[in-house]
Design an enzyme around this catalytic site. Structure first.
Site, PDB file in Angstrom:
ATOM      1  N   ASP A   1      -7.392  -7.417  13.839  1.00 13.43           N
ATOM      2  CA  ASP A   1      -6.975  -8.751  14.270  1.00 13.43           C
ATOM      3  C   ASP A   1      -7.821  -9.249  15.442  1.00 13.43           C
ATOM      4  O   ASP A   1      -8.294 -10.387  15.461  1.00 13.43           O
ATOM      5  CB  ASP A   1      -5.491  -8.742  14.642  1.00 13.43           C
ATOM      6  CG  ASP A   1      -5.088  -7.510  15.454  1.00 13.43           C
ATOM      7  OD1 ASP A   1      -5.982  -6.803  15.960  1.00 13.43           O
ATOM      8  OD2 ASP A   1      -3.875  -7.265  15.585  1.00 13.43           O
TER       9      ASP A   1
ATOM     10  N   ASP B   1       0.825  -1.216   0.000  1.00  9.70           N
ATOM     11  CA  ASP B   1       0.000   0.000   0.000  1.00  9.70           C
ATOM     12  C   ASP B   1       0.856   1.263   0.000  1.00  9.70           C
ATOM     13  O   ASP B   1       0.357   2.347   0.331  1.00  9.70           O
ATOM     14  CB  ASP B   1      -0.897   0.023   1.247  1.00  9.70           C
ATOM     15  CG  ASP B   1      -2.233  -0.671   0.995  1.00  9.70           C
ATOM     16  OD1 ASP B   1      -2.445  -1.152  -0.129  1.00  9.70           O
ATOM     17  OD2 ASP B   1      -3.064  -0.743   1.932  1.00  9.70           O
TER      18      ASP B   1
END
Length: 533
Positions: free
Chosen positions: A289, A136
Site C-alpha cells: 500500500d 486466497d
C-alpha cells in the site's frame, strides 16, 4: 578427622574462586572503561540526542500544522470541489462512475460474513458497482463458506464475483493485482479496497467518489479507521492511542500540506488510471500500500484524507498477532526506503520540498528514527549511563523532550490520558521489535518478506449479537518465552538495582517499571484487564 577438615575447606575454596573472578572482572572493567566504554557511550548519547531532536521538531511541526488546520477550518470540502453526483435523465445510471470493490481474504472464518455483507450493503446504483472477493484461503472449508456467502448475495441481485487463484504469490498485493486483470475491471473507473474485517457504512461511496469525480488531480481518498474492540483489553487501548495519533495528526497533516501520506491499505478509494500509471500493485515489500502511494505521488498525483469518514474494523487482541503485525509495519517501510530512496531523489515531476518531505519526514523520522531512538536511547543508552556515571544525559534530553513528545502523541485519544504511563512502557517494549524489524528491512535480512495475516476474532459480530464473551483468565502465559525481551528486562533490572545501591537514584523507578514491562511481555503475558473508560 582428616576427611572432616577437607570437607570444611571446600566452601572456602569456592568462595575464594568467586572472589578472584569478581576481582578479575573489576580489573578488566577498569581497564576498558575509560579508554573505550566512556567515549563510545558519549558518542552514542550525542547521536541519540540528535535523533530525539529530529523527532521532537517533527512532532512540534505537526502539532502546529494540525492546530492551524483546526483553527482556520481547512476542511476537505473547502480545499477540493465536492458536490453530489446529479441524476441525468438521458444517461440514467450511466452518469454514475463504475466502481469496483475489492475484498482480499485469507482464511477469514470469523469475519468474512461481516465484510462481504457490509460491501454488498453499500449504497450505489446496482448496475454501476462490482463486489470482488479475492479469496486466497488454504482451508477448503472456509473457501466453501466464502463461496456460499457470495452466491447468497448474488441470488439477491448483487453483482458479486468470487475469485480464487492456485497460489499465494505476492500475498495481498498479488491477489489485488490478479483481481485487476479480470476483463470486467476494464469498465471500472475507481477501485475501493476493504480488508476482511472492515465494515463501511452504506453512504461510504456517496461521500468519497464525488471528490474523485470533480477533482481530476486526486488519485486517492482515504477514510479513517474506527476500532470496534478498543475497550477489549489494556493492549487494545494502547494500540488505539498510537493509531489515533496516526490518523488524527500524521494523515491529516500530510493531506493538508503536501497532499501526500501513506495509503493505509484499506478503507480507501483509488482512481484506477492513477493506480495503473504508478505501475499497479507490486509485491517487492510487505507494505504494498505504501509502495503504491509513494510511486503515485512521484507521478504528481495528490491524495485526500477524510478524517470525518470512519470505517469500523478490529484491532489485534492477542500479543502474538500484534507482534507479527508490527514486524510487517516496521520492516516493510524500511525496506521500501532502501529500494526507493534514489528513485525519489532523481524524480523530475515533484518539487524539491515534496522530496524532502517524503524522504526526511515520512521515511527517515517517522519510519526509522522514531523506532530506533525509542529503544536504543530509552532502553539501552539511558540505563547504561547509570553504570557509567562519567557520561551524563542532559535533563532536556532525558526528561523534557520525551515528556513533550509523549503529550503530543496522547492528544489523539483524550479519553486514555490516564493510561499514559502504561502506554509509554508498552511502546518502549514494542520498540524492541520495531527496531529489530527496521534493521531487517534496511539490511534485507532473513525475515524481510515475512507475511503473516493478522488474526481476526470477529468481535464486532459478538457485540452486535449482544452475547457476552466467556470470561478469560486474568493471567495467561504465551506459547513460548521471548528471550530477547527477558534479557533486556534483566539488563534494566540490574541497572535499576545499581542505581539504588551505587548510583545517584535518578532513574531507578523508571528502570524497574520498564524492566517489569519487558518481563511481562517476555513471558508472553496477554492482558485481559478492561480499563475504566
Amino acid at each position: 578427622m582428616d576427611r572432616l577438615s577437607s570437607t570444611t575447606i571446600l566452601p572456602d575454596t569456592f568462595q575464594g574462586t568467586r572472589d578472584d573472578f569478581s576481582m578479575q572482572m573489576a580489573v578488566i572493567w577498569g581497564q576498558i572503561k575509560a579508554p573505550l566504554i566512556v567515549p563510545l557511550l558519549r558518542l552514542t548519547v550525542i547521536v541519540c540526542l540528535i535523533m530525539s531532536l529530529m523527532l521532537f521538531i517533527e512532532r512540534v511541526y505537526m502539532g502546529i500544522v494540525i492546530m492551524l488546520v483546526k483553527l482556520f477550518g481547512r476542511k476537505p470540502e473547502r480545499r477540493y470541489k465536492w458536490e453530489p453526483i446529479k441524476d441525468d435523465v438521458e444517461l440514467g445510471n450511466s452518469a454514475y462512475p463504475m466502481v469496483l470493490v475489492q475484498i482480499p481474504m485469507y482464511n477469514e472464518r470469523e469475519v468474512y460474513q461481516l465484510s462481504i455483507g457490509a460491501a454488498c450493503g453499500l449504497s450505489w446504483p446496482s448496475d454501476r458497482i462490482i463486489i470482488q472477493v479475492l479469496d486466497d484461503s488454504t482451508d477448503p472449508t472456509i473457501k466453501d463458506l466464502v463461496e456460499l456467502e457470495c452466491q447468497r448475495w448474488a441470488s439477491k441481485g448483487i453483482n458479486i464475483k468470487y475469485e480464487i487463484r492456485d497460489n499465494r504469490n505476492g500475498y495481498k498485493a498479488g491477489a489485488l493485482k490478479e483481481g485487476m486483470k479480470r476483463s470486467y475491471v476494464k469498465h471500472c473507473d475507481y477501485v475501493v479496497i476493504f480488508d476482511a474485517d472492515f465494515q463501511p457504512e452504506p453512504d461510504f461511496l456517496w461521500r468519497t467518489i464525488p471528490f474523485l469525480v470533480h477533482n481530476p488531480e486526486l488519485a486517492l481518498v482515504q477514510a479513517r479507521w474506527k476500532f470496534v474492540n478498543a475497550d477489549e483489553c489494556l493492549m487494545t487501548r494502547m494500540q488505539e492511542m498510537s493509531l489515533d495519533y496516526h490518523f488524527t495528526v500524521e494523515q491529516e497533516v500530510g493531506s493538508s500540506t503536501y497532499a501526500f501520506f501513506g495509503f493505509n491499505g484499506t478503507a480507501g478509494v483509488w482512481r484506477i488510471a492513477a493506480l495503473n500509471e504508478a505501475g499497479g500493485w507490486k509485491d517487492r515489500t510487505t507494505v504494498e500500500d505504501m509502495d503504491l502511494a509513494v510511486r503515485a505521488s512521484l507521478k504528481g498525483w495528490k491524495f485526500l484524507y477524510l478524517g470525518s469518514l470512519k470505517v469500523k474494523n478490529e484491532l489485534p487482541s492477542t500479543l502474538k498477532a500484534y507482534r507479527y503485525q508490527q514486524h510487517r509495519w516496521s520492516c516493510g517501510p524500511a525496506n521500501l526506503f532502501r529500494k526507493m530512496v534514489m528513485e525519489i531523489i532523481t524524480n523530475k515531476k515533484v518539487s524539491s520540498w515534496k522530496k524532502v518531505h517524503v524522504i526526511y519526514s515520512f521515511f527517515v523520522v517517522r519510519k526509522l528514527v522514531a523506532h530506533i531512538v525509542t529503544f536504543i536511547f530509552y532502553c539501552v543508552v539511558l540505563p547504561a549511563t547509570v553504570l557509567v556515571p562519567e557520561v551524563e544525559v542532559p535533563k532536556w534530553g532525558a526528561v523534557y523532550i520525551p515528556t513533550i513528545i509523549t503529550i503530543l502523541n496522547a492528544v489523539g485519544t483524550p479519553r486514555s490520558l490516564h493510561l499514559l504511563v502504561f502506554w509509554i512502557l508498552f511502546e518502549n517494549v514494542m520498540s524492541l521489535h520495531r527496531t529489530k524489524a527496521t534493521f531487517i528491512g534496511l539490511l534485507e535480512a532473513g525475515r524481510v518478506n515475512e507475511w503473516i495475516v493478522t488474526e481476526k476474532l470477529g468481535d464486532a459480530l459478538k457485540a452486535k449479537a449482544g452475547t457476552k464473551a466467556p470470561r478469560k483468565p486474568r493471567f495467561r502465559f504465551g506459547e513460548r518465552l521471548h528471550l530477547l525481551e527477558l534479557c533486556v528486562g534483566a539488563y534494566l533490572f540490574f541497572c535499576g538495582c545499581y542505581d539504588v545501591v551505587f548510583g545517584k537514584n535518578h532513574y531507578f523507578i523508571y528502570l524497574f517499571a520498564q524492566a517489569i514491562a519487558f518481563f511481562i511481555m517476555g513471558f508472553g503475558y496477554v492482558g485481559t484487564i478492561v480499563p475504566n473508560s
